[in-house]
Design an enzyme around this catalytic site. Structure first.
Site: not given
Lengths: 362, 362
Positions: A242, A53-55, A90, A252-253, A201
């Site tokens: 993001d 995960r993570g772009a 995704r 962002n998150k 996370q």
């Protein structure tokens, strides 16, 4: 970075040269498992099930997935099959589409028998490039940490949210890159790690990677950062993103905005680290224009962890039937952001600030 | 309030008149268990193990504990034994000391054979008085909700943090009292319930009690409130408090300050509900003068929940050995508080505002 003294990336070419290997992030922090990606399908599933995960890490895995698909069937039909399979894993990940495209460009003009070798070479190159982008952000952010270290005794206390660490990239990370470089340089640092509900996370990944590499850190609940800042216990916040708008608004998150408010209220510098690929030059007002994904409510009402015997289980933490909502991201307005740490340097969080570093976007 | 249609308080005299019964809050939300308090020791353990929690509910339980101790030994020595045993259960709880004192005053001058009856009568009176205090806060807060309801269509969306609900008092609650009264009056409301890490009192207790009484609500992670306020999805915040200074600074569950910042940034009214007994008239600057309890790190790194089969277990959610810090409270400066909902009315969060309602404190 290191796990138990041994250096890892999140993805690398398998020793036999016929596939890739990854750290299975879905098993972290409870188990450290290296998973082989031997087929296109393995790579696609790794992305879908969030073993990666993570772009940037998703992009790198898609590149290896393309290589694996081409190795299985180097024809144009095989190429298209790989593109289609990976693209749907995704759909919203920008780096995913980009990596598929990069491999396609690298092999399209080649005869079938040369395609797999070229695809692997480009996949490895994409990984190396990603590390260089992280390193560039790290060098620019390091200067901010050094400036604080020069002015105080004791450790530089850095607060971070979610995982913008090396596990989200190929190595070094985005928000963590300055932290790892400072640690390498012997600057005394300590990281406050936001747990980052609902997917945890921070507690599962950021705390794991900092601990495994030997960087002093402390997990805190997402509620605690404001109190720490009120009492002078945070010198600097660095988070990832993001999607950043042309005007410097930062998606962002979920919860990032609350930390930025607290930083602003207590004069704590609040920086966002981002590879320039995550800037969306087509939008300005993040609150109005960045769509916020709503995810399943069970991410809020359930929790996964280890039983005393070591078994990993998922438990319900709320009353049976309690409704829950799960907004995955929020937007931090540029006015609350001290600066954007990009691979080209640190920009003021404004259209003018970004355009100074990226004049080609004027 | 109601659980499955039946009205409960958190504590009441047992049908045989020789003890008390409580809802065992340590088992919530996973099981609804009524626990008998038959002895002084039962009452002390109930407070120590957080079968009851929340200052007013602890006070009421201590009152019944004094009754039970006196029933066991009505002599002065017995009275002293009960005082000593109960006082050490949770030494920082103000209402605990107050309740012990109230029962002592009610029985000290009486002959031994009349003491138990008088103690029980005073314990019941303390419970009734607590409900009246909650009702008074509820009536004052209700006006705020009614004013919002009059100006909008659809439900009034109220965000709350932690559990300042009826489970923390004898009935009705503090922050929830206006909510329950509004619901009783047929005003359409919806409550955003902050999960409230690390002890999850929002997800476990507030969501449980709202659901059991039939009040529409949604659990959110503590990170989500800022996003909701940015998008107009919160009309009003109401939280409780453990300690309010003379100047209106509010000590409450960790994370309250972050919600107050978000409310201020988005022009959402932020109210704090408090019985006047929680005002500490001796201090002004909450950030400097309210000591913040640090609790065990396992509250951050572990989580309790139900397995699919119904068994309740505790799991480790962070990497083994990850350090964690656990600050239990934070302080919200008065400048971020729209008003204080007290049992005497709604005060501006300032020394002048409080003194208008409490002129005897000038």
């Amino acid at each position: 970075m290191n796990i138990n003294g041994k250096h890892y990336r999140t993805i690398w070419t398998a020793p036999n040269g016929r596939g890739a290997e990854i750290i299975d992030q879905a098993r972290l922090p409870h188990e450290i498992v290296i998973a082989p990606l031997d087929t296109l399908e393995d790579a696609a599933i790794a992305i879908e099930t969030m073993q990666v995960r993570g772009a940037p890490c998703i992009g790198a895995t898609a590149a290896y997935g393309m290589f694996l698909g081409i190795a299985e069937d180097p024809s144009d039909a095989g190429l298209e099959r790989a593109q289609t399979r990976l693209a749907k894993t995704r759909p919203t990940a920008v780096n995913l589409a980009w990596a598929i495209d990069e491999i396609t460009k690298a092999v399209a003009a080649l005869p079938e028998e040369e395609r797999a070798v070229a695809a692997l070479a480009r996949a490895e190159e994409i990984c190396d490039e990603d590390v260089e982008i992280s390193r560039a952000m790290g060098e620019h952010g390091l200067k901010l940490i050094e400036a604080i270290a020069a002015k105080k005794s004791g450790p530089v206390n850095i607060l971070t949210h979610c995982n913008a660490g090396w596990l989200a990239t190929v190595d070094l990370g985005t928000a963590t890159a300055p932290i790892y470089l400072a640690h390498e340089k012997g600057i005394e640092i300590h990281v406050w790690v936001d747990e980052t509900r609902p997917r945890n996370q921070g507690a599962s990944l950021t705390a794991f990677e900092l601990g495994a590499h030997g960087v002093p850190h402390t997990i805190i609940v997402d509620n605690a950062g404001g109190h720490l800042m009120q009492h002078g216990k945070v010198d600097l916040c660095i988070v990832g993103t993001d999607r950043t708008t042309r005007a410097g608004d930062v998606g962002n998150k979920i919860g990032t905005y609350l930390k930025a408010l607290a930083a602003h209220d207590n004069n704590v510098p609040f920086y966002v680290a981002l590879p320039n690929t995550t800037i969306d030059w087509s939008i300005r007002d993040g609150v109005k224009e960045i769509p916020i994904e709503e995810r399943g409510s069970q991410e809020v009402t359930q929790m996964t962890g280890r039983l005393p015997g070591g078994d990993v289980v998922t438990v319900d933490i709320a009353a049976a039937g309690s409704p829950a909502a799960n907004y995955a991201f929020d937007v931090t307005p540029a006015r609350l952001v001290t600066g954007l740490i990009t691979d080209r340097g640190v920009a003021e969080a404004s259209e003018e600030g970004l355009l100074k570093l990226f004049p080609e976007r004027r």
